[in-house]
Design a protein around this motif. Structure first.
Motif, PDB file in Angstrom:
ATOM      1  N   ASN A 109       9.690   8.953  -3.907  1.00  0.00           N
ATOM      2  CA  ASN A 109       8.939  10.160  -3.564  1.00  0.00           C
ATOM      3  C   ASN A 109       7.436   9.881  -3.563  1.00  0.00           C
ATOM      4  O   ASN A 109       6.934   9.092  -4.367  1.00  0.00           O
ATOM      5  N   PHE A 110       6.738  10.559  -2.666  1.00  0.00           N
ATOM      6  CA  PHE A 110       5.284  10.431  -2.595  1.00  0.00           C
ATOM      7  C   PHE A 110       4.648  11.161  -3.775  1.00  0.00           C
ATOM      8  O   PHE A 110       4.905  12.345  -3.995  1.00  0.00           O
ATOM      9  N   ILE A 111       3.803  10.441  -4.557  1.00  0.00           N
ATOM     10  CA  ILE A 111       3.185  11.051  -5.740  1.00  0.00           C
ATOM     11  C   ILE A 111       1.666  10.911  -5.726  1.00  0.00           C
ATOM     12  O   ILE A 111       1.009  11.108  -6.742  1.00  0.00           O
ATOM     13  N   GLY A 112       1.112  10.568  -4.589  1.00  0.00           N
ATOM     14  CA  GLY A 112      -0.346  10.512  -4.455  1.00  0.00           C
ATOM     15  C   GLY A 112      -0.984   9.436  -5.309  1.00  0.00           C
ATOM     16  O   GLY A 112      -0.534   8.287  -5.333  1.00  0.00           O
ATOM     17  N   MET A 113      -2.022   9.815  -6.073  1.00  0.00           N
ATOM     18  CA  MET A 113      -2.801   8.866  -6.861  1.00  0.00           C
ATOM     19  C   MET A 113      -2.268   8.696  -8.280  1.00  0.00           C
ATOM     20  O   MET A 113      -2.927   8.083  -9.114  1.00  0.00           O
ATOM     21  N   ALA A 114      -1.062   9.199  -8.548  1.00  0.00           N
ATOM     22  CA  ALA A 114      -0.529   9.157  -9.920  1.00  0.00           C
ATOM     23  C   ALA A 114      -0.378   7.726 -10.419  1.00  0.00           C
ATOM     24  O   ALA A 114      -0.664   7.433 -11.591  1.00  0.00           O
ATOM     25  N   VAL A 152       0.846  -1.206   0.000  1.00  0.00           N
ATOM     26  CA  VAL A 152       0.000   0.000   0.000  1.00  0.00           C
ATOM     27  C   VAL A 152       0.879   1.253   0.000  1.00  0.00           C
ATOM     28  O   VAL A 152       0.592   2.224  -0.714  1.00  0.00           O
ATOM     29  N   ARG A 153       1.957   1.231   0.763  1.00  0.00           N
ATOM     30  CA  ARG A 153       2.868   2.386   0.795  1.00  0.00           C
ATOM     31  C   ARG A 153       3.490   2.630  -0.578  1.00  0.00           C
ATOM     32  O   ARG A 153       3.545   3.766  -1.059  1.00  0.00           O
ATOM     33  N   ARG A 154       3.932   1.563  -1.223  1.00  0.00           N
ATOM     34  CA  ARG A 154       4.569   1.698  -2.543  1.00  0.00           C
ATOM     35  C   ARG A 154       3.580   2.162  -3.608  1.00  0.00           C
ATOM     36  O   ARG A 154       3.989   2.751  -4.609  1.00  0.00           O
ATOM     37  N   ALA A 155       2.293   1.886  -3.413  1.00  0.00           N
ATOM     38  CA  ALA A 155       1.296   2.289  -4.397  1.00  0.00           C
ATOM     39  C   ALA A 155       1.194   3.805  -4.520  1.00  0.00           C
ATOM     40  O   ALA A 155       0.736   4.312  -5.551  1.00  0.00           O
ATOM     41  N   PHE A 156       1.608   4.533  -3.494  1.00  0.00           N
ATOM     42  CA  PHE A 156       1.530   5.998  -3.511  1.00  0.00           C
ATOM     43  C   PHE A 156       2.900   6.650  -3.683  1.00  0.00           C
ATOM     44  O   PHE A 156       3.034   7.856  -3.479  1.00  0.00           O
ATOM     45  N   MET A 157       3.910   5.850  -4.064  1.00  0.00           N
ATOM     46  CA  MET A 157       5.266   6.371  -4.203  1.00  0.00           C
ATOM     47  C   MET A 157       5.834   6.002  -5.564  1.00  0.00           C
ATOM     48  O   MET A 157       5.381   5.053  -6.210  1.00  0.00           O
TER      49      MET A 157
END
Length: 277
Positions: free
Chosen positions: A42-47, A31-36
Motif C-alpha cells: 500500500n502507498f504510505i507516502g513519506m512514512a 523509488v517506488r518501494r520507498a513510498f510503499m
C-alpha cells in the motif's frame, strides 16, 4: 550524415539497454518501494522516510559514514596528488613507485581481510609484538582504533589508482606555461599553486567523485573482519542496509537508499558547479 547518426545509435544501443535493464529500471522500482509498505504494497507516502530518519541505527551509520568520508577523502586526494607531483619530477624512480602503489589494487579483498586479521586480531602480530614488552593488547578491530584501520585500508587500496588519475591530469598541462613562469622568476611552490592546481580542476572533479564512490566499497573489509555488528565507530550505512535486507525490511532499505542517492547527487552536482568556476 544521417547514416553516421544511425550507426552511432546502433553502437551505443547494447550498452544503453544494459544500463536500462540493470540500473535505471531497478532504481525506479526502489523509488517506488520507498513510498510503499513492504508487507501490503500500500502507498504510505513519506512514512518510510520518517521512520528511517528517526531510527537511531540510521543516525549512527550516517554519522559514521560522513565522518569516514570527511577524513579519508582529503587524506587520499592530498597524498596521491603529492606523490603524482613527485613522480613527474623524478622519472628515474617513477616506474618503480607506480608499480608499488598499484600493487594493492591487484590484491583480492579476501587476502586483505586475512592480512588485517593477522595484524590486528586479539592473537595477531601487533599484540604479539606488544606482548614482548609485557603489554596485553586488545582485539584492535573491536576498539576505536578500528576506524583508523579502516581509513588506512581505504587509502592503501585506492592510492595507486588515484595517483594514476592525477598523473593523467598533470600530463595534459602544457609544459610551456611552466617554462614561462620560471623565466618570470616563479619557484616550484608558486608553479604548483598558480599553474598546476588551477589546471587540475577537471581532474579534481573526476578523482573526487571516483574516490567518493569507492569509499562505499570499504564495507567489504569491515564486514568480513568485524561481522554484521562491528565496533560503533565503523558501523556504516552498508552495515545497516545489509541488516535491513536480512530482516526483509525492504521499505526502510529503499527509503534509506533513495535518501543516500539524493545526498550523493547533490554532492556531485556541487562539485560539478565548482569545476566550471
Amino acid at each position: 550524415m544521417k547514416k553516421r547518426w544511425v550507426t552511432g545509435y546502433f553502437f551505443i544501443m547494447p550498452g544503453f539497454i544494459g544500463i536500462l535493464i540493470f540500473i535505471i529500471l531497478p532504481y525506479i522500482d526502489v523509488v517506488r518501494r520507498a513510498f510503499m509498505q513492504a508487507a501490503t504494497g500500500n502507498f504510505i507516502g513519506m512514512a518510510n522516510f520518517m521512520e528511517v530518519f528517526q531510527n537511531k541505527a540510521f543516525a549512527l551509520a550516517m554519522g559514521n559514514t560522513v565522518h569516514f568520508v570527511a577524513v579519508c577523502i582529503p587524506i587520499l586526494l592530498s597524498l596521491s596528488l603529492g606523490i603524482a607531483v613527485l613522480l613527474t619530477k623524478n622519472s628515474q624512480v617513477s616506474k618503480i613507485i607506480k608499480t608499488g602503489v598499484l600493487v594493492p589494487m591487484a590484491i583480492p579483498v579476501a587476502s586483505v581481510v586475512l592480512l588485517w586479521q593477522f595484524l590486528f586480531s586479539g592473537n595477531g602480530f601487533l599484540n604479539g609484538f606488544l606482548h614482548i614488552f609485557g603489554v596485553n593488547g586488545p582485539n584492535w578491530m573491536n576498539t576505536s582504533y578500528s576506524f583508523w584501520i579502516l581509513v588506512f585500508s581505504y587509502v592503501w587500496k585506492n592510492l595507486g589508482y588515484t595517483v594514476i588519475l592525477w598523473l593523467a591530469g598533470i600530463s595534459m598541462i602544457p609544459g610551456d606555461i611552466y617554462e614561462a613562469a620560471r623565466v618570470d622568476g616563479a619557484g616550484e611552490w608558486q608553479c604548483f599553486w598558480k599553474m598546476t592546481i588551477p589546471n587540475l580542476k577537471g581532474t579534481f572533479f573526476t578523482v573526487t567523485v571516483i574516490s567518493l564512490l569507492n569509499s562505499f566499497k570499504v564495507f567489504r573489509e569491515a564486514y568480513l573482519v568485524a561481522g554484521d555488528y562491528p565496533h560503533g565507530s565503523i558501523y556504516l550505512l552498508q552495515h545497516l542496509f545489509n541488516n535491513w535486507f536480512r530482516n526483509l525490511e525492504l521499505d526502510k532499505m529503499a527509503a534509506g537508499a533513495v535518501s543516500l542517492s539524493v545526498v550523493l547527487l547533490v554532492l556531485i552536482l556541487g562539485l560539478w558547479g565548482r569545476r566550471k568556476e
